[in-house]
Design an enzyme around this catalytic site. Structure first.
Site, PDB file in Angstrom:
ATOM      1  N   GLY A 253      42.783  41.814  36.392  1.00  0.00           N
ATOM      2  CA  GLY A 253      43.092  42.984  37.208  1.00  0.00           C
ATOM      3  C   GLY A 253      43.986  42.613  38.388  1.00  0.00           C
ATOM      4  O   GLY A 253      44.931  43.323  38.725  1.00  0.00           O
TER       5      GLY A 253
ATOM      6  N   ASN B 134      38.737  48.630  33.750  1.00  0.00           N
ATOM      7  CA  ASN B 134      37.846  49.205  32.750  1.00  0.00           C
ATOM      8  C   ASN B 134      36.460  49.556  33.275  1.00  0.00           C
ATOM      9  O   ASN B 134      35.546  49.802  32.492  1.00  0.00           O
ATOM     10  CB  ASN B 134      37.720  48.238  31.558  1.00  0.00           C
TER      11      ASN B 134
ATOM     12  N   ASN C  91      43.013  44.268  29.071  1.00  0.00           N
ATOM     13  CA  ASN C  91      42.198  43.779  27.953  1.00  0.00           C
ATOM     14  C   ASN C  91      42.006  44.762  26.807  1.00  0.00           C
ATOM     15  O   ASN C  91      40.888  44.947  26.323  1.00  0.00           O
ATOM     16  CB  ASN C  91      40.841  43.280  28.469  1.00  0.00           C
TER      17      ASN C  91
ATOM     18  N   HIS D  76      35.026  35.291  37.713  1.00  0.00           N
ATOM     19  CA  HIS D  76      35.889  35.790  38.793  1.00  0.00           C
ATOM     20  C   HIS D  76      35.018  36.429  39.861  1.00  0.00           C
ATOM     21  O   HIS D  76      33.956  36.951  39.571  1.00  0.00           O
ATOM     22  CB  HIS D  76      36.873  36.833  38.260  1.00  0.00           C
TER      23      HIS D  76
ATOM     24  N   TYR E 182      29.089  49.061  32.965  1.00  0.00           N
ATOM     25  CA  TYR E 182      29.987  47.935  33.217  1.00  0.00           C
ATOM     26  C   TYR E 182      31.417  48.320  32.842  1.00  0.00           C
ATOM     27  O   TYR E 182      32.349  48.170  33.637  1.00  0.00           O
ATOM     28  CB  TYR E 182      29.518  46.730  32.401  1.00  0.00           C
ATOM     29  N   HIS E 183      31.590  48.811  31.612  1.00  0.00           N
ATOM     30  CA  HIS E 183      32.883  49.309  31.151  1.00  0.00           C
ATOM     31  C   HIS E 183      32.729  50.786  30.775  1.00  0.00           C
ATOM     32  O   HIS E 183      31.675  51.173  30.278  1.00  0.00           O
ATOM     33  CB  HIS E 183      33.339  48.550  29.895  1.00  0.00           C
TER      34      HIS E 183
END
Ligand SMILES: *[C@@H]1O[C@H](CO)[C@@H](O)[C@H](O)[C@H]1NC(C)=O
Ligand SMILES: *[C@@H]1O[C@H](CO)[C@@H](O)[C@H](O)[C@H]1NC(C)=O
Ligand SMILES: *[C@@H]1O[C@H](CO)[C@@H](O)[C@H](O)[C@H]1NC(C)=O
Ligand SMILES: *[C@@H]1O[C@H](CO)[C@@H](O)[C@H](O)[C@H]1NC(C)=O
Length: 366
Positions: A289, A155, A178, A337, A322-323
């Site tokens: 991912g 994303n 997601n 992560h 970011y997305h």
């Protein structure tokens, strides 16, 4: 004696030996706790990989705009040997064709399932209800499946204005992470969705726990767009998300939504982590991912990654969201992560011909 005033109490009532024992106990508990925190949240950073990272904003706020080392997709060729080798290796740990979801035959109502999250003295669990049991697939959702070309779509804001939609939709099987928004972004991300993960927390982060009726409508509409695809819900990660899983299941049933639900075993994380540990790469807490790529690698002849880009500038020095679909500011914590490390792993696999990592606009729109 005045100097011993404070500790005198212990000397008097406990004695030196017992004091020593208490200190030892404290140290043992403390190191257990530290180990626990380390295991849950920290990464083992492989700094030799990070040194080659040329494309990120420095903490000082200055841009380090040298992305010339990003992947080149035009000269990319797949390496059959490497791909086959990965498929064989993943199989030693699990097979998405049979292990992607818990099955009705594996648990019965009343059984207890322990969450992935665990605390020092407490390991939360949940009892399988009749309703939940009904939602479990009776047959493995990916049984005997094999695909020629797959896309795994992350994303990242790198997809914004990428024009990759058409190219993504040419793949035989498309994984998405997601429950991302597609509406209004079709030109960049396409429409095909065959396997979509949904972290139960999106119901809060994107649908505000249905604070307004229109948010619930939007959620239902989003699920309908899956059009019979697989909805993969990691329901046994954190107990605090239990009610979100329940709501999702209720909505799917009540509104007769055409999706095939999959709920990975809480052991899935362990299988994936073990697989990566067996490779030359260090991936301490694989992100979703990474999960998707691991599934795709064992199901598909060719895996193409899109929107897997954890940096806030692109190769032309432009700011990256970011997305692609939300105005949230760029986050560098990545939910615990180590995305830059994962990116380096993907980049290395790209160079070996194991996968193709798209980090630029797509051909047609350049
Ligand atoms: C940019 O990256 C390339 C390839 O990694 C490297 O050879 C070059 O020295 C870097 N340039 C700067 C200014 O850091
Ligand atoms: C594929 O990768 C293997 C192992 O890295 C290598 O030995 C082989 O030369 C590669 N094949 C091609 C066609 O590049
Ligand atoms: C995966 O599924 C197969 C078939 O049901 C089963 O035999 C195997 O034990 C499962 N693997 C793991 C790691 O649970
Ligand atoms: C993938 O999903 C699309 C719709 O999003 C569907 O048309 C196609 O048949 C699906 N492919 C497979 C292999 O299930």
């Amino acid at each position: 004696m005045a100097c011993h005033g404070a500790t005198g109490i212990f000397h008097g009532s406990l004695g030196r030996k017992r004091m020593g024992f208490l200190v030892l106990m404290f140290l043992v508990l403390f190191s257990m706790m530290a180990f626990h925190v380390q295991r849950q949240w920290m990464f083992v950073r492989d700094t030799t990989l990070l040194e080659t990272l040329e494309c990120y904003r420095l903490q000082s706020g200055a841009k380090k705009n040298n992305c010339s080392s990003l992947t080149d997709t035009r000269s990319w060729t797949r390496n059959e040997t490497v791909i086959k080798d990965i498929q064989e290796k993943v199989k030693q740990f699990f097979d998405p064709r049979s292990n992607i979801s818990l099955l009705q035959s594996q648990v019965k109502p009343g059984d207890r399932i322990w969450f992935l999250e665990s605390h020092l003295f407490w390991h939360p669990s949940v009892t399988v209800s009749q309703n939940f049991h009904n939602m479990l697939p009776s047959r493995p959702p990916l049984e005997n499946k094999h695909f020629r070309k797959c896309a795994v779509v992350g994303n990242s804001g790198i997809l914004f204005n990428s024009g990759c939609g058409k190219e993504i939709d040419t793949h035989d099987f498309v994984f998405r992470c997601n429950l991302p928004e597609l509406e209004g972004h079709e030109r960049d991300v396409g429409t095909k969705s065959n396997f979509t993960t949904m972290n139960p927390s999106v119901m809060f982060t994107y649908y505000k726990d249905f604070a307004e009726p229109k948010l619930k409508e939007r959620f239902i509409k989003r699920l309908r767009r899956l059009e019979g695809g697989i909805l993969f819900i990691p329901a046994f990660v954190a107990k605090s998300e239990k009610h979100h899983v329940q709501w999702t299941n209720d909505i799917i049933l009540k509104h007769n939504i055409n999706v095939r639900t999959a709920y990975p075993s809480p052991d899935m994380e362990k299988w994936i982590r073990r697989y990566w540990k067996s490779t030359e790469y260090r991936v301490a807490r694989p992100s979703s991912g990474m999960w998707m790529y691991t599934f795709a690698a064992s199901l598909c002849d060719e895996v193409h990654l899109y929107g897997m880009y954890p940096f806030d500038i692109d190769r032309y020095g432009r700011n990256i969201k970011y997305h692609y679909y939300d105005p949230r500011p760029f986050a560098t914590m990545y939910g615990g992560h180590d995305m830059p490390i994962e990116f380096q792993v993907f980049k290395s696999l790209h160079e070996k011909g194991a996968l193709r990592l798209q980090t630029d606009k797509c051909q047609a729109s350049r």
